[in-house]
Design a protein around this motif. Structure first.
Motif, PDB file in Angstrom:
ATOM      1  N   ASN A 146      26.179  42.661  42.226  1.00  0.00           N
ATOM      2  CA  ASN A 146      25.971  43.879  41.456  1.00  0.00           C
ATOM      3  C   ASN A 146      27.020  43.994  40.357  1.00  0.00           C
ATOM      4  O   ASN A 146      28.212  43.863  40.598  1.00  0.00           O
ATOM      5  CB  ASN A 146      26.078  45.064  42.425  1.00  0.00           C
ATOM      6  N   LYS A 147      26.551  44.256  39.131  1.00  0.00           N
ATOM      7  CA  LYS A 147      27.464  44.217  37.994  1.00  0.00           C
ATOM      8  C   LYS A 147      28.565  45.278  38.106  1.00  0.00           C
ATOM      9  O   LYS A 147      29.735  45.019  37.805  1.00  0.00           O
ATOM     10  CB  LYS A 147      26.673  44.432  36.708  1.00  0.00           C
ATOM     11  N   ILE A 148      28.181  46.464  38.584  1.00  0.00           N
ATOM     12  CA  ILE A 148      29.184  47.539  38.698  1.00  0.00           C
ATOM     13  C   ILE A 148      30.235  47.137  39.733  1.00  0.00           C
ATOM     14  O   ILE A 148      31.436  47.275  39.516  1.00  0.00           O
ATOM     15  CB  ILE A 148      28.516  48.856  39.104  1.00  0.00           C
ATOM     16  N   PHE A 149      29.751  46.594  40.854  1.00  0.00           N
ATOM     17  CA  PHE A 149      30.682  46.186  41.913  1.00  0.00           C
ATOM     18  C   PHE A 149      31.628  45.103  41.403  1.00  0.00           C
ATOM     19  O   PHE A 149      32.841  45.167  41.615  1.00  0.00           O
ATOM     20  CB  PHE A 149      29.896  45.678  43.125  1.00  0.00           C
ATOM     21  N   VAL A 150      31.077  44.137  40.682  1.00  0.00           N
ATOM     22  CA  VAL A 150      31.917  43.043  40.179  1.00  0.00           C
ATOM     23  C   VAL A 150      32.961  43.601  39.215  1.00  0.00           C
ATOM     24  O   VAL A 150      34.144  43.240  39.277  1.00  0.00           O
ATOM     25  CB  VAL A 150      31.039  41.977  39.484  1.00  0.00           C
ATOM     26  N   GLN A 151      32.539  44.535  38.371  1.00  0.00           N
ATOM     27  CA  GLN A 151      33.502  45.046  37.393  1.00  0.00           C
ATOM     28  C   GLN A 151      34.579  45.912  38.041  1.00  0.00           C
ATOM     29  O   GLN A 151      35.689  45.988  37.540  1.00  0.00           O
ATOM     30  CB  GLN A 151      32.760  45.835  36.311  1.00  0.00           C
ATOM     31  N   ARG A 152      34.237  46.540  39.170  1.00  0.00           N
ATOM     32  CA  ARG A 152      35.247  47.344  39.842  1.00  0.00           C
ATOM     33  C   ARG A 152      36.227  46.479  40.639  1.00  0.00           C
ATOM     34  O   ARG A 152      37.332  46.927  40.949  1.00  0.00           O
ATOM     35  CB  ARG A 152      34.597  48.335  40.816  1.00  0.00           C
ATOM     36  N   THR A 153      35.815  45.279  41.031  1.00  0.00           N
ATOM     37  CA  THR A 153      36.636  44.518  41.979  1.00  0.00           C
ATOM     38  C   THR A 153      37.227  43.228  41.397  1.00  0.00           C
ATOM     39  O   THR A 153      38.294  42.809  41.836  1.00  0.00           O
ATOM     40  CB  THR A 153      35.819  44.131  43.217  1.00  0.00           C
ATOM     41  N   ALA A 154      36.552  42.600  40.450  1.00  0.00           N
ATOM     42  CA  ALA A 154      37.068  41.338  39.928  1.00  0.00           C
ATOM     43  C   ALA A 154      38.348  41.596  39.138  1.00  0.00           C
ATOM     44  O   ALA A 154      38.456  42.583  38.411  1.00  0.00           O
ATOM     45  CB  ALA A 154      36.018  40.676  39.042  1.00  0.00           C
ATOM     46  N   ASN A 155      39.306  40.717  39.298  1.00  0.00           N
ATOM     47  CA  ASN A 155      40.622  40.807  38.642  1.00  0.00           C
ATOM     48  C   ASN A 155      41.430  42.029  39.061  1.00  0.00           C
ATOM     49  O   ASN A 155      42.433  42.356  38.432  1.00  0.00           O
ATOM     50  CB  ASN A 155      40.494  40.809  37.121  1.00  0.00           C
ATOM     51  N   VAL A 156      41.021  42.712  40.104  1.00  0.00           N
ATOM     52  CA  VAL A 156      41.749  43.905  40.572  1.00  0.00           C
ATOM     53  C   VAL A 156      42.523  43.538  41.828  1.00  0.00           C
ATOM     54  O   VAL A 156      41.984  42.870  42.708  1.00  0.00           O
ATOM     55  CB  VAL A 156      40.762  45.059  40.858  1.00  0.00           C
ATOM     56  N   GLY A 157      43.765  43.968  41.901  1.00  0.00           N
ATOM     57  CA  GLY A 157      44.559  43.769  43.116  1.00  0.00           C
ATOM     58  C   GLY A 157      44.758  42.320  43.463  1.00  0.00           C
ATOM     59  O   GLY A 157      44.631  41.941  44.624  1.00  0.00           O
ATOM     60  N   VAL A 158      45.112  41.513  42.482  1.00  0.00           N
ATOM     61  CA  VAL A 158      45.274  40.082  42.733  1.00  0.00           C
ATOM     62  C   VAL A 158      46.515  39.852  43.593  1.00  0.00           C
ATOM     63  O   VAL A 158      47.600  40.330  43.276  1.00  0.00           O
ATOM     64  CB  VAL A 158      45.395  39.310  41.410  1.00  0.00           C
ATOM     65  N   LEU A 159      46.310  39.154  44.689  1.00  0.00           N
ATOM     66  CA  LEU A 159      47.420  38.828  45.595  1.00  0.00           C
ATOM     67  C   LEU A 159      47.705  37.342  45.472  1.00  0.00           C
ATOM     68  O   LEU A 159      46.930  36.519  45.945  1.00  0.00           O
ATOM     69  CB  LEU A 159      47.047  39.197  47.033  1.00  0.00           C
ATOM     70  N   PRO A 160      48.810  36.964  44.810  1.00  0.00           N
ATOM     71  CA  PRO A 160      49.113  35.533  44.685  1.00  0.00           C
ATOM     72  C   PRO A 160      49.436  34.917  46.041  1.00  0.00           C
ATOM     73  O   PRO A 160      49.940  35.602  46.932  1.00  0.00           O
ATOM     74  CB  PRO A 160      50.340  35.497  43.760  1.00  0.00           C
ATOM     75  N   LEU A 161      49.170  33.619  46.174  1.00  0.00           N
ATOM     76  CA  LEU A 161      49.300  32.972  47.484  1.00  0.00           C
ATOM     77  C   LEU A 161      50.735  32.995  47.997  1.00  0.00           C
ATOM     78  O   LEU A 161      50.976  33.242  49.177  1.00  0.00           O
ATOM     79  CB  LEU A 161      48.786  31.539  47.396  1.00  0.00           C
TER      80      LEU A 161
END
Lengths: 161, 406
Positions: free
Chosen positions: B220-235
């Motif tokens: 879902n485009k809205i879901f992807v835009q709300r979650t992608a690149n958000v809260g990135v936790l580096p390894l």
């Protein structure tokens, strides 16, 4: 995979105050070090390419009771690339329990040490933010000590256990 | 009812006096403000209270205040015999009780030295109910997460499907959520007749539903835009912070204790360990974490299929099979310290035991809870983000407060 003997040699070299003692009765195998030696030992184990303990799984506080008059902190270390486990133990007196904080090496130690401070009253020197975490700030005593007796009332609420 | 039974006197300062703010409101610069989130707020997944220092709409600092659901698990565990602790273990992560029970029972069995004597059928039943519960737990995680950020439909769909699992587990154990089914040395009871067939029907039923979920939520485009690149936790931060479970895997490390430690019968089962690949954004963002959970459901279904095959073939039920045969009458381990860990839906659940050998009560039983440790990394990844993204990050960590506060 580093053998336990080589880890032990590394720990022995890092200890300047008291030589470490091996505790076979633990799984994973444990090394008991003095509180003054903990920080250099942990630094070695964390940074040395032979051991590379990159994960601190668990920090446990243990109270041996008023008769033994000691408290312990056990660190369960794990190395992801080598798949090795190790337990580090520190024994301190119950009077004025002080252990150096390892939160500078492993960020996960921050909250786990706060929990031990909350439950046992062990003071972690060098901890950036040593506050109670599970109990209220104005709670009396440290609940997991063996001789703990709870207060009668907390803010007019009867404390019953 | 007479009101003098109520002893509690409400005081306006009670919240702040028992758990004071870390930041002093008088010391703030202009544009800065303190926002208190919780402890009662639907998007915090329970009684999580966050003190947020904000500058306009940008989050500068997050301070979690926890302990509102502290039920003294460790104190109880030091006052009760090992077998009586299991109902308390259920109440740690109350949406995945079977997995916690499995970890606890395994730890005590290892202390007693009967770990390798457990009948294969018992182990397969344990794995089967644990994987069912893992699916149910991930359903809650994904469903409520969708609801947090505005997708309402997946929550109802997933709750409907989760109900099938809960009914199956209720059929086996008698309880919907807190099972007390896995005992030390065995099981409460063998599976009811027909459970394996119903499990097979469930697998056939759920696969198309997961395809629907993929289109309605993950793509879902809205879901992807709300979650992608958000809260990135580096390894590197994830490992240093002790983060485990789907959160660690979403950051790109193929690390699953079921594979790494190979406990129970997991080495005999064939399944993959999905990791985050940054398909929609960066590796380790909120979308990756959700995707890893969805992929894990597929893997759990694979495990379930294999368990059904084993339980109807090689280890099928016999009339004289007693799942309680190895349950010890008196649980008195030798004096030792032991750390045991297992993979529950949220990550690594560990128990540290100390037994003195003279008593059937543990001297120390510490629960290393994965929600607690995973939550402790929140202040690190929530700096300089928007407040709406903070809600998205909290949901993607998937904390269960019962396990955080214990």
């Amino acid at each position: 995979m580093p053998a336990f003997e080589s880890i032990l040699t590394l720990v022995q070299n890092a200890c300047t105050h008291t030589p470490p003692v091996v505790d076979d009765n633990a799984s994973p195998k444990a090394i008991v070090v003095a509180a003054e030696d903990l920080l250099p030992v942990a630094q070695q184990l964390f940074a040395s390419p032979e051991t590379y303990f990159d994960m601190l799984s668990c920090v446990t506080g243990i109270d041996n009771g008023p008769t033994a008059h000691t408290m312990e902190v056990a660190y369960t270390l794990y190395s992801i690339p080598f798949h090795t486990h190790l337990m580090l133990k520190v024994k301190v007196s119950r009077e004025k329990p002080e252990v150096p904080s390892l939160s500078g090496l492993w960020k996960t130690a921050n909250w786990q040490e706060r929990e031990i401070f909350d439950m046992y009253g062990i003071h972690f020197t060098g901890h950036p933010d040593l506050r109670r975490i599970l109990m209220p700030e104005d709670w009396e005593g440290h609940p997991l000590r063996k001789d703990y007796t709870h207060q009668g009332y907390y803010r007019d609420i009867k404390v019953a256990y | 009812m007479p009101t003098d039974h109520i002893q509690y006197k409400s005081h306006p300062d009670n919240l702040t006096r028992s758990v004071p703010y870390k930041f002093d409101a008088a010391q703030l610069r202009s544009e800065e403000m303190i926002v208190n989130l919780g402890p009662q707020h639907p998007s915090t997944h329970g009684v999580l209270r966050l003190e947020v220092l904000m500058e306009g709409e940008i989050v500068r600092e997050v301070v979690p205040h926890i302990g509102y659901l502290h039920r003294c698990f460790e104190k109880h565990a030091e006052n009760l015999p090992f077998n009586q602790v299991i109902p308390f273990v259920d109440r740690l992560d109350y949406v995945a009780s079977m997995n916690s029970e499995h970890a606890y029972a395994m730890g005590v069995e290892r202390m007693l030295g009967i770990e390798h004597q457990i009948p294969k059928r018992v182990e397969y039943v344990r794995v089967m109910v644990a994987e069912l519960n893992r699916i149910a737990s991930h359903f809650i995680a994904i469903g409520t997460y969708g609801m947090d950020i505005g997708a309402f439909t997946p929550f109802f769909w997933l709750m409907r499907d989760r109900e099938h699992i809960l009914r199956m587990l209720e059929w086996a154990s008698g309880a919907r959520l807190l099972y007390n089914y896995i005992w030390i040395g065995g099981l409460f009871y063998d599976l009811p007749i027909g459970f394996e067939e119903r499990c097979q029907q469930f697998i056939a039923y759920i696969r198309p539903k997961l395809a629907e979920l993929d289109t309605v939520l993950l793509q879902n485009k809205i879901f992807v835009q709300r979650t992608a690149n958000v809260g990135v936790l580096p390894l590197d931060l994830a490992i240093n912070g002790g983060v485990t479970g789907p959160m660690l895997r979403a950051s790109g490390l193929r690390f699953d204790l079921r594979r790494v430690d190979g406990y129970s019968v997991y080495p005999e089962l064939d399944f993959d360990v999905p990791i985050g690949e940054g398909k929609m954004g960066t590796v380790g963002d909120c979308w990756d974490r959700t995707n890893v959970r969805v992929q894990e459901i597929h893997e759990s279904l694979k495990i379930l299929e294999q368990c059904v095959t084993k339980l109807t073939g090689e280890h099928k039920r016999t009339r004289d099979f007693d799942p309680q045969a190895l349950v010890p009458k008196k649980i008195r381990p030798k004096a030792q310290d032991l750390y045991v860990r297992a993979e529950i839906p949220k990550g690594e659940l560990g128990f540290f035991f100390r037994a003195d050998g003279r008593n059937d009560i543990a001297l120390r039983c510490k629960c290393r809870s994965c929600s607690f440790v995973n939550l402790s990394i929140l202040p690190e990844i929530a700096k300089g983000i928007l407040i709406a993204d903070l809600i998205a990050i909290i949901g993607s960590i998937d904390v269960v407060m019962g396990e955080v506060d214990r």
